[in-house]
Design a protein around this motif. Structure first.
Motif, PDB file in Angstrom:
ATOM      1  N   VAL A  18     133.224  42.097 -14.458  1.00  0.00           N
ATOM      2  CA  VAL A  18     133.711  43.412 -14.809  1.00  0.00           C
ATOM      3  C   VAL A  18     134.198  44.156 -13.570  1.00  0.00           C
ATOM      4  O   VAL A  18     133.656  43.992 -12.473  1.00  0.00           O
ATOM      5  N   GLN A  19     135.255  44.901 -13.754  1.00  0.00           N
ATOM      6  CA  GLN A  19     135.743  45.796 -12.703  1.00  0.00           C
ATOM      7  C   GLN A  19     135.941  47.180 -13.294  1.00  0.00           C
ATOM      8  O   GLN A  19     136.440  47.318 -14.420  1.00  0.00           O
ATOM      9  N   LEU A  20     135.578  48.177 -12.526  1.00  0.00           N
ATOM     10  CA  LEU A  20     135.716  49.582 -12.928  1.00  0.00           C
ATOM     11  C   LEU A  20     136.491  50.293 -11.832  1.00  0.00           C
ATOM     12  O   LEU A  20     136.080  50.278 -10.674  1.00  0.00           O
ATOM     13  N   VAL A  21     137.613  50.898 -12.190  1.00  0.00           N
ATOM     14  CA  VAL A  21     138.436  51.590 -11.207  1.00  0.00           C
ATOM     15  C   VAL A  21     138.636  53.031 -11.661  1.00  0.00           C
ATOM     16  O   VAL A  21     139.366  53.291 -12.622  1.00  0.00           O
ATOM     17  N   GLU A  22     137.968  53.931 -10.944  1.00  0.00           N
ATOM     18  CA  GLU A  22     138.057  55.357 -11.256  1.00  0.00           C
ATOM     19  C   GLU A  22     139.129  56.015 -10.401  1.00  0.00           C
ATOM     20  O   GLU A  22     139.352  55.619  -9.251  1.00  0.00           O
ATOM     21  N   SER A  23     139.767  57.040 -10.950  1.00  0.00           N
ATOM     22  CA  SER A  23     140.785  57.782 -10.215  1.00  0.00           C
ATOM     23  C   SER A  23     140.918  59.185 -10.799  1.00  0.00           C
ATOM     24  O   SER A  23     140.360  59.474 -11.864  1.00  0.00           O
ATOM     25  N   GLY A  24     141.648  60.028 -10.088  1.00  0.00           N
ATOM     26  CA  GLY A  24     141.953  61.358 -10.612  1.00  0.00           C
ATOM     27  C   GLY A  24     141.181  62.496  -9.967  1.00  0.00           C
ATOM     28  O   GLY A  24     141.437  63.658 -10.269  1.00  0.00           O
ATOM     29  N   GLY A  25     140.252  62.187  -9.093  1.00  0.00           N
ATOM     30  CA  GLY A  25     139.494  63.241  -8.442  1.00  0.00           C
ATOM     31  C   GLY A  25     140.343  63.984  -7.423  1.00  0.00           C
ATOM     32  O   GLY A  25     141.503  63.656  -7.172  1.00  0.00           O
ATOM     33  N   GLY A  26     139.736  65.003  -6.827  1.00  0.00           N
ATOM     34  CA  GLY A  26     140.439  65.783  -5.821  1.00  0.00           C
ATOM     35  C   GLY A  26     139.713  67.061  -5.505  1.00  0.00           C
ATOM     36  O   GLY A  26     138.566  67.270  -5.915  1.00  0.00           O
ATOM     37  N   LEU A  27     140.398  67.920  -4.770  1.00  0.00           N
ATOM     38  CA  LEU A  27     139.876  69.226  -4.383  1.00  0.00           C
ATOM     39  C   LEU A  27     140.529  70.276  -5.273  1.00  0.00           C
ATOM     40  O   LEU A  27     141.754  70.328  -5.381  1.00  0.00           O
ATOM     41  N   VAL A  28     139.706  71.100  -5.901  1.00  0.00           N
ATOM     42  CA  VAL A  28     140.222  72.122  -6.809  1.00  0.00           C
ATOM     43  C   VAL A  28     139.392  73.380  -6.662  1.00  0.00           C
ATOM     44  O   VAL A  28     138.205  73.310  -6.304  1.00  0.00           O
ATOM     45  N   GLN A  29     140.012  74.517  -6.916  1.00  0.00           N
ATOM     46  CA  GLN A  29     139.275  75.774  -6.866  1.00  0.00           C
ATOM     47  C   GLN A  29     138.448  75.960  -8.139  1.00  0.00           C
ATOM     48  O   GLN A  29     138.776  75.403  -9.200  1.00  0.00           O
ATOM     49  N   ALA A  30     137.409  76.743  -8.024  1.00  0.00           N
ATOM     50  CA  ALA A  30     136.585  77.053  -9.197  1.00  0.00           C
ATOM     51  C   ALA A  30     137.472  77.624 -10.299  1.00  0.00           C
ATOM     52  O   ALA A  30     138.362  78.436 -10.035  1.00  0.00           O
ATOM     53  N   GLY A  31     137.212  77.161 -11.510  1.00  0.00           N
ATOM     54  CA  GLY A  31     138.024  77.554 -12.659  1.00  0.00           C
ATOM     55  C   GLY A  31     139.165  76.613 -12.950  1.00  0.00           C
ATOM     56  O   GLY A  31     139.802  76.707 -14.005  1.00  0.00           O
ATOM     57  N   GLY A  32     139.419  75.696 -12.032  1.00  0.00           N
ATOM     58  CA  GLY A  32     140.514  74.757 -12.211  1.00  0.00           C
ATOM     59  C   GLY A  32     140.145  73.577 -13.086  1.00  0.00           C
ATOM     60  O   GLY A  32     139.036  73.505 -13.652  1.00  0.00           O
ATOM     61  N   SER A  33     141.078  72.635 -13.197  1.00  0.00           N
ATOM     62  CA  SER A  33     140.909  71.474 -14.073  1.00  0.00           C
ATOM     63  C   SER A  33     141.295  70.192 -13.345  1.00  0.00           C
ATOM     64  O   SER A  33     142.122  70.209 -12.433  1.00  0.00           O
ATOM     65  N   LEU A  34     140.693  69.118 -13.787  1.00  0.00           N
ATOM     66  CA  LEU A  34     141.048  67.778 -13.343  1.00  0.00           C
ATOM     67  C   LEU A  34     140.883  66.823 -14.514  1.00  0.00           C
ATOM     68  O   LEU A  34     140.060  67.067 -15.413  1.00  0.00           O
ATOM     69  N   ARG A  35     141.633  65.732 -14.478  1.00  0.00           N
ATOM     70  CA  ARG A  35     141.474  64.681 -15.475  1.00  0.00           C
ATOM     71  C   ARG A  35     141.199  63.377 -14.754  1.00  0.00           C
ATOM     72  O   ARG A  35     142.030  62.900 -13.984  1.00  0.00           O
ATOM     73  N   LEU A  36     140.043  62.817 -15.020  1.00  0.00           N
ATOM     74  CA  LEU A  36     139.652  61.548 -14.423  1.00  0.00           C
ATOM     75  C   LEU A  36     139.996  60.400 -15.357  1.00  0.00           C
ATOM     76  O   LEU A  36     139.967  60.547 -16.574  1.00  0.00           O
ATOM     77  N   SER A  37     140.289  59.249 -14.760  1.00  0.00           N
ATOM     78  CA  SER A  37     140.570  58.033 -15.520  1.00  0.00           C
ATOM     79  C   SER A  37     139.717  56.900 -14.987  1.00  0.00           C
ATOM     80  O   SER A  37     139.409  56.855 -13.794  1.00  0.00           O
ATOM     81  N   CYS A  38     139.374  55.989 -15.861  1.00  0.00           N
ATOM     82  CA  CYS A  38     138.642  54.790 -15.453  1.00  0.00           C
ATOM     83  C   CYS A  38     139.200  53.610 -16.240  1.00  0.00           C
ATOM     84  O   CYS A  38     139.128  53.599 -17.471  1.00  0.00           O
ATOM     85  N   VAL A  39     139.719  52.643 -15.516  1.00  0.00           N
ATOM     86  CA  VAL A  39     140.232  51.425 -16.134  1.00  0.00           C
ATOM     87  C   VAL A  39     139.168  50.340 -16.021  1.00  0.00           C
ATOM     88  O   VAL A  39     138.639  50.087 -14.935  1.00  0.00           O
ATOM     89  N   GLN A  68     123.928  51.507 -24.372  1.00  0.00           N
ATOM     90  CA  GLN A  68     124.150  50.248 -23.664  1.00  0.00           C
ATOM     91  C   GLN A  68     123.778  50.432 -22.196  1.00  0.00           C
ATOM     92  O   GLN A  68     124.199  51.398 -21.570  1.00  0.00           O
ATOM     93  N   ILE A  69     123.002  49.495 -21.677  1.00  0.00           N
ATOM     94  CA  ILE A  69     122.527  49.612 -20.304  1.00  0.00           C
ATOM     95  C   ILE A  69     123.699  49.498 -19.335  1.00  0.00           C
ATOM     96  O   ILE A  69     124.529  48.593 -19.459  1.00  0.00           O
ATOM     97  N   PRO A  70     123.804  50.423 -18.388  1.00  0.00           N
ATOM     98  CA  PRO A  70     124.889  50.320 -17.405  1.00  0.00           C
ATOM     99  C   PRO A  70     124.854  49.009 -16.646  1.00  0.00           C
ATOM    100  O   PRO A  70     123.783  48.454 -16.381  1.00  0.00           O
ATOM    101  N   TRP A  71     126.052  48.500 -16.314  1.00  0.00           N
ATOM    102  CA  TRP A  71     126.119  47.342 -15.452  1.00  0.00           C
ATOM    103  C   TRP A  71     125.506  47.659 -14.099  1.00  0.00           C
ATOM    104  O   TRP A  71     125.520  48.802 -13.643  1.00  0.00           O
ATOM    105  N   ASN A  72     124.989  46.647 -13.443  1.00  0.00           N
ATOM    106  CA  ASN A  72     124.518  46.828 -12.066  1.00  0.00           C
ATOM    107  C   ASN A  72     125.687  47.161 -11.145  1.00  0.00           C
ATOM    108  O   ASN A  72     125.520  47.811 -10.127  1.00  0.00           O
ATOM    109  N   TYR A  73     126.845  46.658 -11.509  1.00  0.00           N
ATOM    110  CA  TYR A  73     128.045  46.917 -10.717  1.00  0.00           C
ATOM    111  C   TYR A  73     128.566  48.326 -11.002  1.00  0.00           C
ATOM    112  O   TYR A  73     128.674  48.736 -12.153  1.00  0.00           O
TER     113      TYR A  73
END
Length: 118
Positions: free
Chosen positions: A2-23, A102-107
């Motif tokens: 299994v591979q998990l690739v997260e993206s979409g983070g960043g620096l944002v001011q309070a009250g702002g929005s972000l959308r994270l993705s994980c493939v 479902q138990i999280p993968w160790n990875y």
């Protein structure tokens, strides 16, 4: 493997929005309960949102309820986390992994850093 690739983070001011993705690859995504976890410095990793395999149910930690929305696209093997009204206490590294009983993968993937400034 299994591979998990997260993206979409960043620096944002309070009250702002972000959308994270994980493939997710290396597993049959459509039968997986998936969740988003986060870990802030000095804290244990915590589950903040989770969704059933077909998207029929979702649960949220009280700290993010009403602000975060988890969703998934089984055709794209991707799980998302829409984060609105962000607060400085949301600052953490965010990860995806199995959830919903479902138990999280160790990875764990590399995660994506979310930093919310006040």
């Amino acid at each position: 493997q299994v591979q998990l690739v997260e993206s979409g983070g960043g620096l944002v001011q309070a009250g702002g929005s972000l959308r994270l993705s994980c493939v997710v690859s290396g597993s049959v995504f459509s039968i997986l309960g998936m969740g988003w976890y986060r870990q802030a410095p000095g804290n244990q990793r915590e589950l903040v949102a989770q969704m059933a395999p077909r998207g029929s149910a979702a649960n949220y930690a009280d700290s993010v309820k009403g602000r975060f929305t988890i969703s998934r696209d089984n055709a794209e093997n991707t799980v998302y986390l829409q984060m609105n009204s962000l607060k400085p206490e949301d600052t953490a590294v965010y990860y995806c992994n199995r959830a919903m009983g479902q138990i999280p993968w160790n990875y764990w993937g590399q995660g994506t850093q979310v930093t919310v400034s006040s």
